[in-house]
Motif scaffolding. Structure first.
Motif, PDB file in Angstrom:
ATOM      1  N   LEU A  41       0.802  -1.217   0.000  1.00 55.95           N
ATOM      2  CA  LEU A  41       0.000   0.000   0.000  1.00 55.95           C
ATOM      3  C   LEU A  41       0.838   1.272   0.000  1.00 55.95           C
ATOM      4  O   LEU A  41       0.298   2.372  -0.097  1.00 55.95           O
ATOM      5  CB  LEU A  41      -0.937   0.013   1.214  1.00 55.95           C
ATOM      6  N   ILE A  42       2.164   1.137   0.132  1.00 55.75           N
ATOM      7  CA  ILE A  42       3.003   2.332   0.214  1.00 55.75           C
ATOM      8  C   ILE A  42       2.985   3.092  -1.101  1.00 55.75           C
ATOM      9  O   ILE A  42       2.862   4.312  -1.137  1.00 55.75           O
ATOM     10  CB  ILE A  42       4.452   1.962   0.599  1.00 55.75           C
ATOM     11  N   GLU A  43       3.138   2.384  -2.201  1.00 59.25           N
ATOM     12  CA  GLU A  43       3.054   3.018  -3.515  1.00 59.25           C
ATOM     13  C   GLU A  43       2.102   2.207  -4.372  1.00 59.25           C
ATOM     14  O   GLU A  43       2.393   1.067  -4.719  1.00 59.25           O
ATOM     15  CB  GLU A  43       4.429   3.104  -4.189  1.00 59.25           C
ATOM     16  N   GLN A  44       0.978   2.774  -4.712  1.00 56.45           N
ATOM     17  CA  GLN A  44      -0.011   2.079  -5.514  1.00 56.45           C
ATOM     18  C   GLN A  44       0.410   2.085  -6.979  1.00 56.45           C
ATOM     19  O   GLN A  44       0.713   3.142  -7.535  1.00 56.45           O
ATOM     20  CB  GLN A  44      -1.377   2.751  -5.380  1.00 56.45           C
ATOM     21  N   PRO A  45       0.445   0.916  -7.634  1.00 55.59           N
ATOM     22  CA  PRO A  45       0.814   0.900  -9.050  1.00 55.59           C
ATOM     23  C   PRO A  45      -0.274   1.530  -9.893  1.00 55.59           C
ATOM     24  O   PRO A  45      -1.455   1.534  -9.537  1.00 55.59           O
ATOM     25  CB  PRO A  45       0.946  -0.595  -9.360  1.00 55.59           C
ATOM     26  N   ALA A  46       0.132   2.084 -11.016  1.00 54.30           N
ATOM     27  CA  ALA A  46      -0.834   2.637 -11.956  1.00 54.30           C
ATOM     28  C   ALA A  46      -1.640   1.504 -12.578  1.00 54.30           C
ATOM     29  O   ALA A  46      -1.201   0.352 -12.633  1.00 54.30           O
ATOM     30  CB  ALA A  46      -0.111   3.426 -13.046  1.00 54.30           C
TER      31      ALA A  46
END
Length: 752
Positions: A371-376
């Motif tokens: 959840l830290i960096e949501q993929p596109a």
């Protein structure tokens, strides 16, 4: 970004994190927003600009400096491609060229008139004033971006196109010397040169696009005080930004001149942790425990997981796993997940989260890596996984140790029926299951603390007791407390999916197959060192051990549908495997004349079992009919978009070996000989989808080192390698479904 797996042992702690719902509303702060930069971990690339040696220069260096060529034998794709692949730290080596033209005439060191050619566009760039990006003047000048301003622009453009990304760290290695005698001299930096460097960065990036020392220090008296009292900025404050870091500690005095505690500066210095400007430091070689101490004090630490192509060639993951476990927030490598080493498949990354994970030392309890960096939405994400596995540690088969052949101290005692999975082997399979559950949990495909839907997992085993027991043990580790049915035929009934030689022998016409096999004796003569080593271990007379010097021979049996092996291809390979089984099961070490028969020597002996596979399992004439049903099944599984999230087939080494042949793959697992298929290893197919009905497949080989399997050290996770497959040339060795299907299909149609 392509989310890919890693083998880091401390990622298992992430399984303890339960689901965290994200509050509604664009401005709602999540636990991940509150993370500080010192509480995450990212993967970086070393010398990120490196485009590889010019072929002409490489040829010259091979004759004069072969060791240097060995160290420089790596290259990276363009910076944006690395960022797409999950890299979040880039490194640029920069040279000052205030007047311009300093590097416009690269030449053979010591012979200025012997000039290496440059393209007209490169010549034009090199003639202009400004900072240049390269590794070593003259001999290693090729970069994927040039000059520095262009490299920075590429990073900015990617950042703008990916709002909300975790910060991209850019390490600037200021080069002020050329250590190659007779080479073009580098321009020394002055305080004004560093001013110019800051100016170039600020000319490319808006103030809102970078995180500076002033942003982190805020109202504290100095940078170090801010770090030790409250730590780095939060993810909410740093998302979408770029952070610049100076590589060399010797650059500090000039960079600090007129800027106490880095006031007004763009980059963070590589500082001694006791210095007023301390926020970032490098410990490229560890040790891990010292890194962890600094991480707990909120300092940002960069380390390296490999160097000089050593680990890339050997596949050794010891340094990598230690550095990942240290908590260093930036772990730099020549081989990010999307760029595995072509020699060994060595790579560095995270469990299906190629961009970032919760820091294993300083991460908060409510942190969830995925959840830290949501993929596109257009990025590929893991959708399903298929694995074909070799059973776990078993006791030797009846007759595996020939009569009259002993070892010092005698062969170990084994309980149960010969060939059964051992209790130690069951624990090993459970550990494999726990690892793969962690992988799928991190990908969001399995619940962390609950049983999945019954149709989301499928497990099928061959009908032998060891494969059934191995599948049962794997599922206990994979889904503890859940009910999963292992599908298999009645015990002992041949299953054509796994054992076509027994279930359908008529398809194997040995009269036509044997002439297509390689010369078994040639294979074993090439393994003379392993045969000699085995001879020093065994306790037997010349008659009992005559097979060591006998020719290796493969012939048909009386039915014409089976093979008969004799000489070292039979007995030597069998005995080498029996010794390895005893070691893996934790039996006492064999005390040979040369000392303990340890993992290193057993790894050499494993060349004999690998030789047997090469002689009678891997040749295409055998591999095609052996793998026909399994390949048909896998082709259907790969295209079954509604299939289970995880599918496992539990078989044998001769289940995996033929598939490797049909894929055109060779493997090297750390601790084993080339092309050996270790106990408990698995050939896997990770299927990715991008939300636009496009699919990619990445083939992997999962295994465990002999030492780790022997000790059942719960902190050591399996090794995952990515073998290179012909025709699979997408980023990171990914395959389209069609290209992989072509490899798996082989000659099936013609053979039917």
């Amino acid at each position: 970004m392509i989310s890919l797996p890693v083998t880091s042992r401390l990622a298992i702690a992430l399984m303890a994190a339960g689901g965290v719902s994200i509050a509604a509303g664009a401005m709602a702060e999540t636990p991940q927003d509150r993370l500080r930069l010192d509480q995450i971990q990212v993967i970086g690339s070393h010398n990120s600009y490196h485009a590889g040696l010019d072929p002409a220069i490489r040829s010259w260096l091979l004759a004069s400096e072969p060791n240097l060529v060995r160290e420089l034998d790596y290259q990276h794709p363009p910076l944006a491609a690395q960022l797409d692949g999950g890299v979040r730290q880039l490194e640029l080596d920069i040279y000052a060229d205030t007047a311009g033209g300093r590097f416009a005439h690269p030449h053979r060191p010591g012979v200025p008139k012997d000039v290496w050619s440059l393209s007209p566009s490169d010549q034009a760039i090199m003639r202009q004033p400004g900072f240049k990006v390269m590794h070593i003047p003259d001999i290693d000048q090729h970069a994927t971006c040039q000059p520095l301003r262009q490299c920075l622009s590429q990073i900015r453009d990617w950042s703008v196109a990916h709002p909300g990304h975790v910060p991209v760290f850019v390490i600037l290695e200021v080069e002020q010397h050329n250590d190659i005698p007779g080479g073009t001299e580098a321009e020394p930096f002055k305080a004004v040169t560093f001013d110019a460097l800051d100016a170039v960065i600020r000319s490319v990036f808006l103030p809102s696009q970078i995180l500076t020392p002033d942003d982190v220090r805020r109202d504290s008296s100095d940078l170090r005080s801010a770090i030790v009292t409250r730590g780095w900025s939060t993810m909410r404050q740093a998302r979408g930004k770029v952070v610049f870091l100076l590589d060399q500690r010797s650059d500090r005095p000039l960079y600090l001149r007129g800027h106490p505690s880095l006031r007004g500066r763009v980059a963070f210095t590589n500082a001694d942790p006791s210095a007023p400007d301390a926020a970032f430091t490098e410990m490229n070689d560890g040790p891990a425990r010292d890194i962890a101490t600094l991480v707990r004090s909120h300092f940002l630490v960069r380390t390296r997981s490999d160097a000089d192509t050593v680990e890339g060639r050997s596949g050794d993951v010891g340094r990598r796993d230690a550095m990942l476990a240290s908590g260093a927030q930036i772990v730099s490598t020549d081989y990010p997940d999307a760029e595995p080493a072509h020699w060994s498949g060595y790579h560095v990354g995270f469990l299906d989260n190629a961009a970032v994970r919760c820091n294993p030392v300083s991460g908060s309890a409510d942190c969830q890596s995925r959840l830290i960096e949501q993929p596109a939405k257009v990025d590929f994400h893991l959708e399903r996984m298929i694995m074909v596995m070799r059973h776990g540690i078993r006791s030797p088969l009846a007759g595996q140790v020939p009569a009259g052949v002993g070892i010092p101290g005698g062969w170990p005692k084994w309980s149960g029926t010969p060939g059964d999975l051992t209790p130690h082997g069951a624990l090993g399979m459970m550990a494999f299951g726990a690892f793969d559950r962690m992988w799928l949990t991190e990908a969001g495909l399995m619940p962390a603390n609950a049983c999945p839907a019954t149709d989301s997992v499928s497990v099928r085993a061959n009908s032998s007791s060891r494969t059934i027991a191995s599948a049962d043990a794997f599922t206990r580790g994979f889904l503890p407390g859940c009910v999963i049915t292992v599908v298999h035929k009645p015990l002992g009934q041949p299953d054509v999916l796994f054992s076509p030689l027994d279930a359908d022998p008529a398809r194997f016409n040995m009269a036509t197959i044997i002439p297509e096999l390689p010369d078994a004796d040639h294979i074993f003569r090439a393994r003379e060192d392993a045969l000699k080593l085995l001879g020093t271990v065994l306790d037997c007379d010349s008659a009992s051990c005559g097979f060591l010097g006998a020719p290796a021979h493969v012939g048909p049996d009386l039915t014409g549908h089976q093979l008969v092996l004799s000489g070292p291809v039979a007995q030597a390979s069998s005995l080498a495997e029996a010794l390895m089984l005893a070691y893996l099961d934790g039996k006492p070490l064999v005390q040979a004349s040369f000392g303990d028969l340890d993992a290193g020597k057993l790894g050499k002996l494993s060349a004999l079992h690998a030789g047997m596979l090469e002689a009678v399992v891997r040749p295409r004439a055998v591999a095609e009919p052996l793998s026909r049903e399994m390949r048909t099944r896998l082709l259907g599984d790969l295209r079954d978009k509604r299939g289970p999230v995880f599918r496992l087939y539990m078989g044998h080494d001769d289940t995996i070996g033929p598939l490797l042949t049909m894929l055109g793959v060779h493997i090297r697992v750390p601790g084993y000989a080339d092309d050996e298929i270790p106990i408990g290893s698995a050939l896997g197919f990770a299927i990715y989808e991008n939300g636009a009905e496009e699919h990619r497949v990445r083939v992997f080989l999962q295994s465990q080192t002999p030492e780790a399997l022997r000790t059942l050290d719960s902190s050591v996770m399996p090794v995952v390698l990515y073998p290179q497959i012909p025709q699979c040339a997408l980023a990171g060795g990914m395959c389209t479904l069609d290209s992989l299907a072509d490899k798996l299909s082989g000659s099936m149609g013609a053979a039917r």
